[in-house]
Design a protein around this motif. Structure first.
Motif, mmCIF file in Angstrom:
data_model
loop_
_atom_site.group_PDB
_atom_site.id
_atom_site.type_symbol
_atom_site.label_atom_id
_atom_site.label_comp_id
_atom_site.label_asym_id
_atom_site.label_seq_id
_atom_site.Cartn_x
_atom_site.Cartn_y
_atom_site.Cartn_z
ATOM 1 N N ASN A 163 0.842 -1.203 0.000
ATOM 2 C CA ASN A 163 0.000 0.000 0.000
ATOM 3 C C ASN A 163 0.875 1.250 0.000
ATOM 4 N N ILE A 164 0.657 2.125 -0.981
ATOM 5 C CA ILE A 164 1.484 3.319 -1.156
ATOM 6 C C ILE A 164 0.614 4.566 -1.001
ATOM 7 N N MET A 165 1.091 5.508 -0.198
ATOM 8 C CA MET A 165 0.355 6.752 0.025
ATOM 9 C C MET A 165 0.968 7.889 -0.795
ATOM 10 N N SER A 166 0.116 8.635 -1.470
ATOM 11 C CA SER A 166 0.538 9.860 -2.142
ATOM 12 C C SER A 166 -0.060 11.048 -1.400
ATOM 13 N N ILE A 167 0.791 11.990 -1.038
ATOM 14 C CA ILE A 167 0.357 13.247 -0.413
ATOM 15 C C ILE A 167 0.696 14.350 -1.400
ATOM 16 N N THR A 193 0.824 -2.113 -7.132
ATOM 17 C CA THR A 193 0.688 -1.759 -5.726
ATOM 18 C C THR A 193 -0.655 -1.053 -5.563
ATOM 19 N N TYR A 194 -1.083 -0.865 -4.314
ATOM 20 C CA TYR A 194 -2.379 -0.239 -4.052
ATOM 21 C C TYR A 194 -2.151 1.196 -3.583
ATOM 22 N N GLY A 195 -2.745 2.152 -4.288
ATOM 23 C CA GLY A 195 -2.534 3.553 -3.990
ATOM 24 C C GLY A 195 -3.640 4.170 -3.161
ATOM 25 N N VAL A 196 -3.247 4.949 -2.151
ATOM 26 C CA VAL A 196 -4.192 5.758 -1.375
ATOM 27 C C VAL A 196 -3.709 7.208 -1.439
ATOM 28 N N SER A 197 -4.609 8.156 -1.203
ATOM 29 C CA SER A 197 -4.238 9.543 -1.470
ATOM 30 C C SER A 197 -4.682 10.506 -0.377
ATOM 31 N N VAL A 198 -3.814 11.491 -0.151
ATOM 32 C CA VAL A 198 -4.095 12.616 0.741
ATOM 33 C C VAL A 198 -3.926 13.885 -0.088
#
Length: 273
Positions: free
Chosen positions: A4-8, A31-36
């Protein structure tokens, strides 16, 4: 298990750069992307029109909503816009005791030259965010901005002096993207406190550059979560970026600069199933 990869970062309504590009890159690299979201940016493939920074409390609230539910393997940070957002993100990462790799792509200017972060906030970056970073990925203009030097032209022999100066920020790894250097080769310089590694490839001459910086750094972040090795991740990310550029002409989306083809592997044909 998928990482799980976070993009801010900020947004891009045409999905060529920013958060939307990051999510596409994470997905393309399995990969699985989540976002801020840090800011709503009104832009297209040739200009940034308006930037609307979010309230820092809302940025932190998004981060916490994710951290409370999903284990994050790596974080990529893009557009930060102002001092309050920089401090809020940095403080929250420390408070949550985040130990995963953190990659910062210092997007300080848009491709049409619009300033996205004022020079007065550089001090806040150095004091608050830089101590938390694993890797920073500036291009030539951004590295000059970070060390507060104004130059219109950079010679290849000056690159090593620039790298020495930015290494003084005590970030473990620095990737200087050399796409703006003149010549037929694209040379990226990766360094830590012991060595400098050059990544050399043939320069791809097309105008489809919208989102290339975002894609390169987000690809490194996704690959780093898998390989846990900075040089290998940079090498593979550069290969991926070059293929998105080579295949960008297969898309016919925008009126001016084409969008790079994040899903070139999967879009060889357009059958629905």
């Amino acid at each position: 298990m998928i990482n799980n990869i976070m993009s801010i970062a900020g947004t891009d309504p045409i999905s060529g750069a920013g958060i939307q590009s990051d999510i596409k890159t994470f997905s393309a690299l399995k990969t699985y992307g989540v976002s801020v979201i840090t800011s709503i940016i009104s832009q297209n493939s040739f200009e940034v029109r308006k930037i609307f920074p979010l309230n820092p409390n809302l940025v932190v609230n998004q981060m916490n909503a994710i951290f409370d539910d999903i284990y994050i393997h790596a974080i990529k940070i893009g557009v930060l816009v102002n001092d309050k957002i920089i401090k809020a993100i940095s403080t929250n990462l420390q408070k949550k005791r985040i130990k995963c790799p953190i990659i910062f792509d210092p997007i300080l200017f848009s491709s049409n030259g619009k300033c996205l972060l004022k020079i007065k906030y550089i001090k806040s970056l150095k004091e608050n965010l830089f101590p938390l970073l694993t890797l920073i990925t500036p291009n030539l203009f951004e590295i000059l901005f970070l060390i507060k030097k104004i130059k219109n032209k950079i010679l290849k022999k000056e690159i090593y002096l620039l790298l020495r100066e930015i290494r003084d920020f005590n970030i473990p790894w620095v990737l200087l993207k050399g796409g703006h250097l003149k010549g037929k080769k694209c040379i990226d310089f990766l360094c830590n406190f012991k060595k400098i590694i050059k990544f050399i490839s043939k320069k791809i001459n097309n105008k489809n550059i919208h989102g290339t910086g975002c894609t390169f750094s987000s690809a490194i972040t996704a690959l780093l979560s898998k390989y846990n090795n900075i040089p290998i991740s940079v090498y593979l990310a550069k290969k991926y970026l070059n293929k998105t550029l080579i295949n960008s002409n297969k898309l016919n989306i925008t009126k001016k600069n084409c969008i790079i083809n994040h899903f070139y592997k999967f879009w060889n044909n357009f059958d629905l199933i």
